[in-house]
Enzyme design. Structure first.
Site, short mmCIF file in Angstrom:
data_model
loop_
_atom_site.label_atom_id
_atom_site.label_comp_id
_atom_site.label_asym_id
_atom_site.label_seq_id
_atom_site.Cartn_x
_atom_site.Cartn_y
_atom_site.Cartn_z
CB SER A 1 -22.99 58.32 -54.07
OG SER A 1 -22.86 59.19 -55.20
CE1 TYR B 1 -17.47 58.59 -52.35
CE2 TYR B 1 -18.91 58.97 -54.27
CZ TYR B 1 -18.59 59.08 -53.08
OH TYR B 1 -19.64 59.55 -51.99
#
Length: 254
Positions: free
Chosen positions: A145, A158
């Protein structure tokens, strides 16, 4: 289509929606036999029916990847059986995203996010890679990500799991590359499925980027096809940014 994945088999986790679904559909369109994996049998069958309706090959294997080695091993075993005895391409896509601030994150949430986002793909790779090597090699694609490398004030938990997956990508490339297995990752930017042209709050995160807009799952799927296909045979241990330039360039307004 050019059938760049003809004759290959693939397991895509978290393939019942969004990026995972797009990857499964793209793989099948390029000739691969795909196992669509996820928790929802209903959504999984919808994806499979769509692929088959378009002339592709796909099957659904339900899996709740809770981080236990047993769950990952069970998925690897069943997917291998469904795919006729081998997995050529593994896509570690399944993940969960709680956006809480650090002080608002409890220990149970912390453990669950690491279980799903890091432990599950770790043990799935451990279960798939040896057989992949024995059958002549293959490709493993992890999903990272953009917020693993560009800090934002939400989602620290996350982003740390995605940083872990990008680190594992490099370590696994070194570990498995000599056995014929290429390991790479894709780092998506802000990606959401098209929603009838409606504005979305996340669009602000892509302001000041070269693209100037959010991406779609198809953009990530195209990158995954490249990393799974033979044309990327000399690509090992890389994290491919498909993020509209979010982490690499800034557009300065005049």
């Amino acid at each position: 289509m050019s059938m760049r994945l003809a004759g290959k088999t693939a397991l895509v986790t978290g393939a019942t929606s969004n990026i995972g679904r797009a990857i499964a559909e793209a793989f099948a369109a390029e000739g691969a036999h795909v196992v669509v994996s996820g928790r929802s049998a209903e959504r999984g069958q919808e994806v499979v029916d769509g692929i088959r309706g378009a002339g592709g090959r796909a099957d659904f294997v339900r899996a709740d990847l809770d981080g236990s080695a047993a769950a990952s091993q069970a998925l690897a075993q069943e997917a291998t059986r469904v795919l006729g005895g081998r997995i050529d391409v593994l896509v570690n896509n399944a993940g969960i995203y709680p956006g809480d601030a650090t002080a608002a994150t409890d220990e149970k949430t912390f453990d669950r996010v690491y279980a799903v986002n890091v432990k599950a793909p770790f043990f799935l790779t451990a279960a798939v890679a040896p057989a992949m090597a024995e059958s002549g090699g293959g490709a493993i694609i992890n999903l990272g990500s953009w917020i693993a490398r560009l800090g934002i004030p939400v989602g620290a938990l996350y982003s740390s799991t995605k940083g872990a997956m990008e680190t594992l990508t490099r370590a696994w490339a070194a570990e498995f590359g000599p056995q014929g297995i290429r390991v790479n990752a894709i780092s998506p930017g802000v990606v959401l499925a098209p929603d009838a042209g409606e504005a979305h709050a996340a669009e602000v995160m892509m302001k000041g980027t070269p693209a100037g807009r959010m991406g779609t799952p198809d953009a990530i799927a195209s990158a995954a096809v490249y990393l799974a296909a033979d044309e990327s045979s000399f690509v090992h241990g890389t994290v491919l940014d498909v993020d509209g330039g979010r982490t690499t360039a800034a557009v300065i307004a005049a």
